[in-house]
Design an enzyme around this catalytic site. Structure first.
Site, PDB file in Angstrom:
ATOM      1  N   ARG A 142       0.920  -1.066  -0.082  1.00 16.61           N
ATOM      2  CA  ARG A 142      -0.021   0.076   0.009  1.00 16.61           C
ATOM      3  C   ARG A 142       0.884   1.085  -0.067  1.00 16.61           C
ATOM      4  O   ARG A 142       0.392   2.282   0.409  1.00 16.61           O
ATOM      5  CB  ARG A 142      -0.998   0.179   1.304  1.00 16.61           C
TER       6      ARG A 142
ATOM      7  N   LYS B 123       2.137  10.844 -11.927  1.00 19.47           N
ATOM      8  CA  LYS B 123       1.171  10.025 -12.545  1.00 19.47           C
ATOM      9  C   LYS B 123       2.092   8.575 -12.980  1.00 19.47           C
ATOM     10  O   LYS B 123       2.986   8.583 -13.490  1.00 19.47           O
ATOM     11  CB  LYS B 123       0.987  10.599 -13.824  1.00 19.47           C
TER      12      LYS B 123
ATOM     13  N   GLU C 154       7.501  16.643 -26.107  1.00 19.55           N
ATOM     14  CA  GLU C 154       7.050  17.518 -24.917  1.00 19.55           C
ATOM     15  C   GLU C 154       7.493  18.541 -24.514  1.00 19.55           C
ATOM     16  O   GLU C 154       6.925  19.314 -23.857  1.00 19.55           O
ATOM     17  CB  GLU C 154       7.326  16.234 -23.732  1.00 19.55           C
TER      18      GLU C 154
ATOM     19  N   LYS D  34       5.817  22.338 -15.602  1.00 23.65           N
ATOM     20  CA  LYS D  34       5.163  21.333 -15.404  1.00 23.65           C
ATOM     21  C   LYS D  34       4.887  21.247 -13.780  1.00 23.65           C
ATOM     22  O   LYS D  34       3.699  20.938 -13.204  1.00 23.65           O
ATOM     23  CB  LYS D  34       5.746  19.852 -15.528  1.00 23.65           C
TER      24      LYS D  34
ATOM     25  N   GLU E 198      -5.425  16.042 -11.513  1.00 24.96           N
ATOM     26  CA  GLU E 198      -6.085  16.455 -12.796  1.00 24.96           C
ATOM     27  C   GLU E 198      -7.546  16.597 -12.782  1.00 24.96           C
ATOM     28  O   GLU E 198      -8.514  15.895 -13.104  1.00 24.96           O
ATOM     29  CB  GLU E 198      -5.774  15.234 -13.612  1.00 24.96           C
TER      30      GLU E 198
ATOM     31  N   ARG F  95      -4.565  20.699 -14.771  1.00 19.85           N
ATOM     32  CA  ARG F  95      -3.436  19.716 -15.264  1.00 19.85           C
ATOM     33  C   ARG F  95      -3.993  19.176 -16.811  1.00 19.85           C
ATOM     34  O   ARG F  95      -2.886  18.413 -17.333  1.00 19.85           O
ATOM     35  CB  ARG F  95      -3.247  18.734 -13.929  1.00 19.85           C
TER      36      ARG F  95
ATOM     37  N   ASN G 132      -2.005  17.449 -21.381  1.00 13.92           N
ATOM     38  CA  ASN G 132      -2.365  16.389 -22.387  1.00 13.92           C
ATOM     39  C   ASN G 132      -2.507  16.740 -23.635  1.00 13.92           C
ATOM     40  O   ASN G 132      -3.110  16.200 -24.664  1.00 13.92           O
ATOM     41  CB  ASN G 132      -3.472  15.629 -21.948  1.00 13.92           C
TER      42      ASN G 132
ATOM     43  N   HIS H 233      -2.556  14.636 -26.759  1.00 18.40           N
ATOM     44  CA  HIS H 233      -2.415  13.044 -26.253  1.00 18.40           C
ATOM     45  C   HIS H 233      -3.552  12.308 -26.541  1.00 18.40           C
ATOM     46  O   HIS H 233      -3.661  11.168 -26.555  1.00 18.40           O
ATOM     47  CB  HIS H 233      -2.166  13.219 -24.660  1.00 18.40           C
TER      48      HIS H 233
ATOM     49  N   HIS I 182      -2.599   9.106 -28.283  1.00 17.85           N
ATOM     50  CA  HIS I 182      -3.042   7.668 -27.423  1.00 17.85           C
ATOM     51  C   HIS I 182      -3.727   6.726 -28.611  1.00 17.85           C
ATOM     52  O   HIS I 182      -3.503   5.576 -28.528  1.00 17.85           O
ATOM     53  CB  HIS I 182      -3.969   7.907 -26.318  1.00 17.85           C
TER      54      HIS I 182
ATOM     55  N   HIS J 156       6.051   7.211 -27.740  1.00 16.76           N
ATOM     56  CA  HIS J 156       4.952   7.878 -27.174  1.00 16.76           C
ATOM     57  C   HIS J 156       5.188   9.223 -27.616  1.00 16.76           C
ATOM     58  O   HIS J 156       4.254  10.109 -28.170  1.00 16.76           O
ATOM     59  CB  HIS J 156       4.980   7.936 -25.724  1.00 16.76           C
TER      60      HIS J 156
END
Lengths: 366, 366
Positions: free
Chosen positions: A127, A149, A191, A233, A243, A247, A251, A254, A258, A271
């Site tokens: 955890r 993330k 990026e 960032k 997010e 935030r 993306n 993205h 994606h 990516h």
């Protein structure tokens, strides 16, 4: 490796009791001093991949030994196609077979895939155990290692299973970029370029003026690009860690990107390449929505091309693109929402009419 | 089912922006009003198992329909032996194949295993979606559904992969306990009894005086036991959400208990049975450490026996017990630390000499 370690910049991320620094410099990875002041633990586990291990694993391990009684290692197969549960489980197997306790510190030595998986493993193991990002690609240094993330992919979607989980430190050793293949360096530049249109037009001007120096990997130019990217960032993440809104501007490119990655199969395009192409699509969408003019769209597209990034997507078919984008996690309640450039230097989330998205896809696929 | 829904108690858990209520009453599960005020979403996903589905899935689904456009369902195989990644992935498959977005609300309808898995799925799906606990066993109502501990098992250890992730609401419908097999009811009583020696001697007195009524499942007695257990757990969790210290007292009996479960194979003994036996071992250890007298140890053991719980462990061999306990996550840096009763009503973590642990095991195994 540089002769002596040198910290050039330290960028703080202000997240209250989860605050941490991004340390940027030369010769950091193999210097014992870099790893002082981490949470006390009897053991460390370095997670890396088969590509990075021969380059930096021994050096990092030796530098960690003064700080931990045991420094264990686990080497994963390389590539986005291995960013799955089966590979993640290799980390859990390694931790449990070493009887690693809940204070064990994980180190993510590699690019975005290693960082995302190690971070998620750290989030879940007992955890939650502390972890450190040691990004060795430009993309990971300017984007994925910062902000907490973490995720793995599911056959039905990228990054679908993950956590927001902050590292305790990010160490960007710029020397590691020397060994990066040109294609990966360009993917990282995607990026870097992204931060201009979404947040900082001065930075976009600087990138345009210094792109040749960046492509030659001149140390001063690379150091500034990494620093400024991390600063932007860090500011965005500090305002919206999970997010909830702002935030999402990170993306930009993205949602289209994606779809390209998933449509071709993860790992076919890098990516950053998919994001670069996705930004070309995203700026075209912004233009058609009347938010930016054709000259700005052309300016961004030309910069992406100069960085050796693709600006035309694969012909997956518009229906397939739409299906894949609907599955993307930014689709809520059925509408597809995109990050668009509202005006140069400012981004926002907007839904877009399906017909217009189809036009963009028709315009931007090879 | 009762004729009309009735909320008897609402126990708040004070966790700042993660605060939520535990709602305790009769006829709650099938009443639409129970589900008002949850986060807005277009879809809900009810996660349950093959045992609970025929009893309550339809009723809950109908009650949710006024609140969500789509109410989906996924039914998992029943039992601790299925608390693994493969089964968890059935939840992700269901969510993704339904195009569930990041606002989708998950409902955990079942006992501790369903609750732990649904909570972990909610923690990980798209990096976190809201979830509601609808515990249908006594053990889940008084312990596992409250406090945000979620996890799955790994072949090398129980609950090794998980997250601290709070539900947005816990709804304890006492009527669901009517269908609980006697063995499971006793297993739940183990966790109820636990709250006495670790935190509240008045409650232990009450349990002793009312155990016969509890075993007959008299509604007023059961309602009080659930309420008081939740109040104590809520107080402990609010002070130490991520188990930095105090919260560990809730694990009284669990280090021994986990060794029993792992040693026999998960599912052989119920979790509550293993914890009951583990408490008998834990109080014997406390006695040998000179913390409580023989009379108190005997008193607790007799109460466990009256609740039809085992107080003698399986003969796994002392070495095997010790190996399993060293792997347990409360072992840090090699020492085995136990939750012991410092004095009646107060627990603490203490390391114990191996020789003494061996004596306890010899004394307490069949």
């Amino acid at each position: 490796m540089s002769a002596a370690p040198a910290v050039l910049h330290e960028v703080p991320i202000d997240l209250g009791d989860r605050a941490y620094p991004i340390v940027i410099g030369h010769g950091l990875l193999g210097a014992a001093g870099t790893w002082s002041g981490l949470p006390k633990a009897s053991s460390a586990m370095v997670v890396t991949n088969t590509t990075v291990a021969p380059l930096y694993l021994r050096s990092l391990t030796e530098a960690l030994k003064p700080h931990f009684r045991d420094v264990h290692q686990v080497t994963l197969p390389d590539g986005e196609s291995h960013k799955d549960w089966q590979t993640l489980n290799l980390v859990f197997d390694a931790l449990l077979s070493r009887h690693s306790d809940r204070k064990t510190v994980l180190f993510a030595l590699g690019g975005g895939v290693v960082g995302d998986m190690t971070g998620f493993a750290a989030a879940c193991y007992m955890r939650g155990v502390p972890f450190v990002q040691v990004p060795t690609t430009l993309l990971a240094q300017v984007d994925s290692s910062v902000g907490g993330k973490t995720a793995i992919n599911h056959p039905l979607g990228k990054n679908m299973i993950g956590a927001f989980y902050q590292p305790v430190r990010v160490v960007c050793d710029l020397d590691t970029l020397d060994t990066l293949p040109a294609r990966e360096f360009s993917a990282g530049l995607a990026e870097v370029i992204k931060y201009g249109p979404i947040a900082d037009m001065e930075f976009l001007d600087w990138i345009e003026a210094n792109l040749d120096a960046l492509m030659r990997r001149e140390p001063a130019a690379v150091a500034h690009a990494v620093r400024r990217s991390c600063e932007i960032k860090a500011r965005v993440v500090a305002q919206d860690e999970r997010e909830g809104g702002l935030r999402a501007i990170l993306n930009f490119g993205h949602t289209f990107g994606h779809a390209i990655e998933a449509g071709l199969g993860y790992g076919e395009w890098l990516h950053g390449e998919a994001v670069g192409c996705g930004m070309a699509m995203g700026i075209e969408l912004s233009r058609r929505l009347g938010l930016v003019d054709a000259a700005f769209a052309q300016r961004l597209t030309a910069l992406l091309q100069r960085a050796q990034l693709p600006v035309r997507g694969p012909r997956l078919g518009e229906d397939r693109y739409l299906d894949l984008m609907r599955l993307d996690k930014k689709a809520e309640g059925g509408d597809i929402r995109f990050v668009v450039i509202e005006q140069p230097g400012r981004a926002a989330m907007r839904p877009a009419p399906e017909a217009m998205v189809r036009e963009v896809l028709a315009h931007c696929t090879a």
